[in-house]
Design a protein around this motif. Structure first.
Motif, PDB file in Angstrom:
ATOM      1  N   ASP A   1      39.016 -16.006 104.458  1.00  0.00           N
ATOM      2  CA  ASP A   1      37.718 -16.203 105.111  1.00  0.00           C
ATOM      3  C   ASP A   1      37.570 -17.570 105.764  1.00  0.00           C
ATOM      4  O   ASP A   1      36.942 -17.703 106.809  1.00  0.00           O
ATOM      5  CB  ASP A   1      36.587 -16.002 104.097  1.00  0.00           C
ATOM      6  CG  ASP A   1      36.458 -14.543 103.664  1.00  0.00           C
ATOM      7  OD1 ASP A   1      37.351 -13.753 104.014  1.00  0.00           O
ATOM      8  OD2 ASP A   1      35.487 -14.200 102.978  1.00  0.00           O
TER       9      ASP A   1
ATOM     10  N   ASN B   1      33.250 -13.716  95.624  1.00  0.00           N
ATOM     11  CA  ASN B   1      33.157 -12.796  94.497  1.00  0.00           C
ATOM     12  C   ASN B   1      33.617 -11.384  94.855  1.00  0.00           C
ATOM     13  O   ASN B   1      34.031 -10.614  93.988  1.00  0.00           O
ATOM     14  CB  ASN B   1      31.716 -12.749  93.977  1.00  0.00           C
ATOM     15  CG  ASN B   1      31.628 -12.106  92.618  1.00  0.00           C
ATOM     16  OD1 ASN B   1      32.261 -12.551  91.662  1.00  0.00           O
ATOM     17  ND2 ASN B   1      30.847 -11.045  92.515  1.00  0.00           N
ATOM     18  N   LYS B   2      33.577 -11.038  96.142  1.00  0.00           N
ATOM     19  CA  LYS B   2      33.990  -9.685  96.549  1.00  0.00           C
ATOM     20  C   LYS B   2      35.474  -9.453  96.329  1.00  0.00           C
ATOM     21  O   LYS B   2      35.941  -8.307  96.318  1.00  0.00           O
ATOM     22  CB  LYS B   2      33.637  -9.436  98.010  1.00  0.00           C
ATOM     23  CG  LYS B   2      34.353 -10.329  99.014  1.00  0.00           C
ATOM     24  CD  LYS B   2      33.972  -9.941 100.439  1.00  0.00           C
ATOM     25  CE  LYS B   2      34.612 -10.879 101.470  1.00  0.00           C
ATOM     26  NZ  LYS B   2      33.907 -12.159 101.536  1.00  0.00           N
TER      27      LYS B   2
ATOM     28  N   ARG C   1      39.483 -14.365  88.821  1.00  0.00           N
ATOM     29  CA  ARG C   1      38.511 -15.210  89.524  1.00  0.00           C
ATOM     30  C   ARG C   1      39.228 -16.286  90.346  1.00  0.00           C
ATOM     31  O   ARG C   1      38.809 -16.619  91.452  1.00  0.00           O
ATOM     32  CB  ARG C   1      37.540 -15.851  88.526  1.00  0.00           C
ATOM     33  CG  ARG C   1      36.644 -14.837  87.814  1.00  0.00           C
ATOM     34  CD  ARG C   1      35.765 -15.519  86.774  1.00  0.00           C
ATOM     35  NE  ARG C   1      34.815 -16.435  87.394  1.00  0.00           N
ATOM     36  CZ  ARG C   1      33.663 -16.063  87.947  1.00  0.00           C
ATOM     37  NH1 ARG C   1      33.317 -14.791  87.958  1.00  0.00           N
ATOM     38  NH2 ARG C   1      32.854 -16.950  88.477  1.00  0.00           N
TER      39      ARG C   1
ATOM     40  N   ASP D   1      32.939 -21.137  89.406  1.00  0.00           N
ATOM     41  CA  ASP D   1      31.715 -20.471  89.846  1.00  0.00           C
ATOM     42  C   ASP D   1      31.930 -19.946  91.260  1.00  0.00           C
ATOM     43  O   ASP D   1      31.921 -20.710  92.222  1.00  0.00           O
ATOM     44  CB  ASP D   1      30.529 -21.450  89.799  1.00  0.00           C
ATOM     45  CG  ASP D   1      29.219 -20.770  90.184  1.00  0.00           C
ATOM     46  OD1 ASP D   1      29.162 -19.527  90.102  1.00  0.00           O
ATOM     47  OD2 ASP D   1      28.275 -21.480  90.580  1.00  0.00           O
TER      48      ASP D   1
ATOM     49  N   TRP E   1      39.771 -15.967  99.155  1.00  0.00           N
ATOM     50  CA  TRP E   1      38.601 -16.333  99.967  1.00  0.00           C
ATOM     51  C   TRP E   1      38.910 -17.536 100.848  1.00  0.00           C
ATOM     52  O   TRP E   1      38.595 -17.561 102.035  1.00  0.00           O
ATOM     53  CB  TRP E   1      37.413 -16.616  99.042  1.00  0.00           C
ATOM     54  CG  TRP E   1      36.240 -17.260  99.715  1.00  0.00           C
ATOM     55  CD1 TRP E   1      35.441 -16.724 100.675  1.00  0.00           C
ATOM     56  CD2 TRP E   1      35.739 -18.580  99.467  1.00  0.00           C
ATOM     57  NE1 TRP E   1      34.460 -17.626 101.047  1.00  0.00           N
ATOM     58  CE2 TRP E   1      34.620 -18.776 100.310  1.00  0.00           C
ATOM     59  CE3 TRP E   1      36.105 -19.606  98.599  1.00  0.00           C
ATOM     60  CZ2 TRP E   1      33.894 -19.964 100.328  1.00  0.00           C
ATOM     61  CZ3 TRP E   1      35.382 -20.779  98.605  1.00  0.00           C
ATOM     62  CH2 TRP E   1      34.283 -20.952  99.462  1.00  0.00           C
TER      63      TRP E   1
ATOM     64  N   GLY F   1      31.146 -18.067  94.724  1.00  0.00           N
ATOM     65  CA  GLY F   1      30.004 -17.733  95.557  1.00  0.00           C
ATOM     66  C   GLY F   1      30.031 -16.252  95.903  1.00  0.00           C
ATOM     67  O   GLY F   1      30.968 -15.520  95.562  1.00  0.00           O
ATOM     68  N   GLU F   2      29.010 -15.802  96.596  1.00  0.00           N
ATOM     69  CA  GLU F   2      28.901 -14.376  96.915  1.00  0.00           C
ATOM     70  C   GLU F   2      30.058 -13.902  97.786  1.00  0.00           C
ATOM     71  O   GLU F   2      30.592 -12.806  97.593  1.00  0.00           O
ATOM     72  CB  GLU F   2      27.571 -14.115  97.640  1.00  0.00           C
ATOM     73  CG  GLU F   2      27.352 -12.650  97.984  1.00  0.00           C
ATOM     74  CD  GLU F   2      26.015 -12.414  98.666  1.00  0.00           C
ATOM     75  OE1 GLU F   2      25.808 -11.315  99.193  1.00  0.00           O
ATOM     76  OE2 GLU F   2      25.180 -13.357  98.676  1.00  0.00           O
ATOM     77  N   GLU F   3      30.484 -14.737  98.736  1.00  0.00           N
ATOM     78  CA  GLU F   3      31.562 -14.335  99.626  1.00  0.00           C
ATOM     79  C   GLU F   3      32.882 -14.198  98.893  1.00  0.00           C
ATOM     80  O   GLU F   3      33.654 -13.266  99.140  1.00  0.00           O
ATOM     81  CB  GLU F   3      31.703 -15.358 100.762  1.00  0.00           C
ATOM     82  CG  GLU F   3      30.572 -15.333 101.767  1.00  0.00           C
ATOM     83  CD  GLU F   3      30.476 -13.991 102.469  1.00  0.00           C
ATOM     84  OE1 GLU F   3      31.528 -13.484 102.922  1.00  0.00           O
ATOM     85  OE2 GLU F   3      29.367 -13.437 102.552  1.00  0.00           O
TER      86      GLU F   3
END
Length: 282
Positions: free
Chosen positions: A70, A98-99, A59, A92, A66, A94-96
């Motif tokens: 990104d 987590n990929k 994680r 925690d 990310w 985020g969706e971006e």
């Protein structure tokens, strides 16, 4: 790699992987990131973060990748932010971000014994570390890995290690200290056409098992042709860079250095047609 895995030789597998991290651009045309044109090297990023933070979870890696890929953040600031998040507990994503959590290239490095899982502590997720034997053997090279492939400028592994086989086991030998064939000599054959120069080379010097390189000197042949020169290199995206392109002498010299137990022969045809002093240089 195939031979090392087939022989279940962990040390040889680790050497292949170390060489790959130094020379292969995983972020380019390898789908290590959303696009195959990424400047980020995911495996090297993971290794670098482990060295800087002691361990890294999947994680945490997803968060770092990310940020760098990104958001275009820099490594130092992202690492500082990650340390703060680690001190507060589970991250925690985020969706971006987590990929990136399902990082199979890192999982395979664990499977092949280059990285390892620290089972003494699993708070916040699996703690991935560099395998102790890998760290002790390659720490300097690991710390020199580039997390951006635009900074990579080597086509060969940065190593003096030579893989040799002794009594069925693979061992690493320092190339600078390796036992070498020492019967090398310079031989000049001369005579009129048809006197047997080529026959003599083939039957008396090019023995079975030797590695042969041939070239022909001519009036326009230069030192740069023989030794090598810096030439422009155009990437797929149109970017121009300049890199050293080795000549035949440099190539065979490098091969001989990397394989101290093998014999190499460089055959120069028509040596008197070229300007030999200028071609050989100092």
């Amino acid at each position: 790699m195939y031979e090392a895995i087939k022989a279940e030789d962990t040390a040889a597998v680790q050497e292949v992987l170390m060489n790959a991290l130094e020379t292969v651009k995983f972020g380019r045309d390898n789908y290590g990131c959303p696009e195959s044109s990424s400047d980020v090297e995911p495996p090297s990023l993971y290794v670098r973060a482990i060295l800087d933070m002691g361990y890294l979870t999947y994680r945490e890696f997803a968060f770092l990748l990310w940020k760098l890929e990104d958001l275009g953040a820099n490594y130092t600031d992202s690492l500082a932010e990650l340390k703060v998040l680690r001190s507060k507990g589970t991250i925690d994503l985020g969706e971006e971000a987590n990929k990136y959590a399902d990082c199979k290239p890192i999982m395979i490095l664990v499977r092949w014994g280059f990285l390892a899982e620290d089972t003494t502590d699993s708070s916040g997720g699996k703690h991935i570390i560099i395998a102790p034997e890998v760290l002790s053997k390659y720490e300097t090279r690991l710390r020199n890995l580039k997390i951006y492939n635009i900074d990579m400028d080597c086509d060969e592994p940065i190593t003096n290690d030579y893989l040799a086989f002794e009594e069925g086991e693979t061992v690493l030998i320092d190339l600078d200290k390796a036992a070498r064939i020492d019967n090398g000599t310079n031989v000049l054959l001369y005579g009129v056409p048809g006197s047997g120069k080529s026959w003599t080379i083939e039957h008396e010097y090019c023995k079975k098992g030797t590695n042969v390189e041939r070239l022909v000197f001519h009036p326009d042949y230069t030192y740069s042709d023989f030794i090598g020169q810096i030439l422009p290199n155009v990437a797929e995206d149109g970017q121009v860079s300049y890199k050293f392109t080795a000549g035949p002498f440099t190539n065979i010299l490098a091969d001989a250095y990397q394989n101290p137990d093998k014999e190499y022969i460089l055959i120069i045809e028509e040596i008197n047609r070229g300007n030999a002093p200028a071609i050989f240089g100092e």
